[in-house]
Scaffold this motif. Structure first.
Motif, mmCIF file in Angstrom:
data_model
loop_
_atom_site.group_PDB
_atom_site.id
_atom_site.type_symbol
_atom_site.label_atom_id
_atom_site.label_comp_id
_atom_site.label_asym_id
_atom_site.label_seq_id
_atom_site.Cartn_x
_atom_site.Cartn_y
_atom_site.Cartn_z
ATOM 1 N N ASN A 72 0.845 -1.202 0.000
ATOM 2 C CA ASN A 72 0.000 0.000 0.000
ATOM 3 C C ASN A 72 0.876 1.246 0.000
ATOM 4 O OD1 ASN A 72 -2.993 -0.844 1.976
ATOM 5 N ND2 ASN A 72 -2.218 -1.655 0.042
ATOM 6 N N LEU A 91 -3.177 12.764 -4.932
ATOM 7 C CA LEU A 91 -2.420 12.157 -3.835
ATOM 8 C C LEU A 91 -2.558 12.966 -2.545
ATOM 9 C CD1 LEU A 91 0.949 11.293 -5.644
ATOM 10 C CD2 LEU A 91 -1.085 9.863 -5.393
ATOM 11 N N GLU A 103 -11.379 11.171 -0.286
ATOM 12 C CA GLU A 103 -10.845 9.829 -0.514
ATOM 13 C C GLU A 103 -9.817 9.450 0.544
ATOM 14 O OE1 GLU A 103 -9.445 9.185 -4.460
ATOM 15 O OE2 GLU A 103 -11.204 10.095 -5.399
ATOM 16 N N ILE A 123 -3.495 3.927 -0.877
ATOM 17 C CA ILE A 123 -3.657 3.448 -2.249
ATOM 18 C C ILE A 123 -3.155 2.010 -2.330
ATOM 19 C CG2 ILE A 123 -3.105 3.869 -4.677
ATOM 20 C CD1 ILE A 123 -2.272 6.739 -3.791
ATOM 21 N N SER A 132 0.014 9.054 -9.083
ATOM 22 C CA SER A 132 -1.254 9.718 -9.432
ATOM 23 C C SER A 132 -1.997 8.932 -10.498
ATOM 24 C CB SER A 132 -0.989 11.143 -9.919
ATOM 25 O OG SER A 132 -0.422 11.940 -8.905
ATOM 26 N N LYS A 161 -3.633 5.879 -8.933
ATOM 27 C CA LYS A 161 -4.836 6.195 -8.169
ATOM 28 C C LYS A 161 -5.997 6.593 -9.077
ATOM 29 C CE LYS A 161 -6.561 8.596 -4.123
ATOM 30 N NZ LYS A 161 -6.243 9.420 -2.939
ATOM 31 N N GLN A 180 -7.433 3.544 -10.765
ATOM 32 C CA GLN A 180 -8.229 2.777 -9.815
ATOM 33 C C GLN A 180 -9.603 3.420 -9.629
ATOM 34 O OE1 GLN A 180 -6.067 2.356 -6.155
ATOM 35 N NE2 GLN A 180 -4.675 0.825 -6.968
#
Length: 289
Positions: A64, A109, A115, A119, A163, A166, A169
């Protein structure tokens, strides 16, 4: 990586930390609350636990990535093995606001109140970031011509890569489950009105839903109370103004809907643990002027 190793670059003018790569093999460094005047990236290679960021708790596991903004308080709780890489960089070393068009990590980020800061990575993504970490480590040990430029270049690539991971995703998650309309409306309302509307009831009235129900939705989807969400959005803008402009604190307070500068200072300190002036003194200011 069998021992804790630190590679540190000091700003010759301020004599303070500019950039750091820290290889850790246990959790001893993270036992206390961290509240840095620089950005933090943590790549977890082995271990799992909980991270408390601001006022919310998140689980993390092997592979992670965790990202924290300037003076964003966080604490890591883990048992057993905990190995990975920590990167710190001061905004004077690399300003994500000034380089937003090049890197676009602000709001992805860092400084994204909607959020999790955690990640999930697959093995290939971990290896991709580790390769960049190795390049940073090598350059940190090589005080040669244009060292700063090379370090910033590698850091940019790392931030862009993270970035992209993320963002990709997020696109995949949206395809699997569309975000409830009420959440889109809430985020839009906060972004449009956070300067003048500070109480949860103002947003629940606007969205024609009870404050209790809206707070429950906020906790379920953002892991934050509605009041916490609003406060974080105000603080992000306050930090941006304190860093990028030379406006008096009183002016920033007024533009953010606070008629009393001292109340704004107390509000800022309760959320960031330091005063607006101390933030400005230790982070720098007027970078956009």
């Amino acid at each position: 990586m069998t021992a804790q190793t630190s590679y540190t670059l000091i700003d010759p003018q301020t004599k303070k930390l500019a950039f750091k790569v820290f290889i850790f093999d246990d959790a001893s460094y993270f036992k206390q609350l961290k509240n840095y005047n620089y950005y933090t990236i943590i790549l977890v290679l082995e271990g799992e636990g909980k991270v408390r960021a601001d006022f919310s708790d998140y689980n993390f596991y092997d592979g992670n990535l965790m990202c924290f903004g300037i003076y964003q308080p966080f604490m890591i709780n883990t048992t057993g093995v905990f190995k990975g890489v920590l990167i710190n960089f001061h905004p004077d070393f690399f300003c994500i606001h000034k380089h937003q068009q090049e890197v676009a990590c602000n709001g992805v980020l860092f400084n994204n109140i909607y959020e999790t800061p955690v990640i999930q990575l697959v093995d290939t993504e971990v290896q991709q970031l580790l390769l960049l970490v190795d390049q940073l480590k090598t350059e940190m040990q090589n005080a040669a011509l244009a060292q700063y430029e090379l370090l910033v270049s590698y850091l940019k690539i790392l931030l862009i890569s993270a970035s992209r991971i993320k963002i990709n995703q997020g696109i995949a998650e949206l395809k699997m489950a569309n975000e409830p309309f009420i959440l889109k409306t809430l985020k839009h309302a906060i972004e449009e009105h956070y300067r003048i509307k500070h109480s949860p009831s103002e947003y629940s009235d606007m969205l024609n839903i009870s404050t209790r129900a809206l707070n429950r939705i906020s906790k379920a989807h953002f892991n934050k109370t509605l009041s916490g969400l609003i406060a974080e959005r105000i603080i992000i803008e306050a930090k941006r103004e304190l860093y990028l402009t030379s406006k008096p604190v009183k002016t920033i307070a007024y533009e953010l809907g606070f008629n009393d500068e001292f109340y704004f200072s107390r509000f800022f300190k309760s959320n960031v643990a330091i005063s607006p002036q101390y933030y400005r003194d230790t982070v720098g200011f007027a970078k956009a002027e």
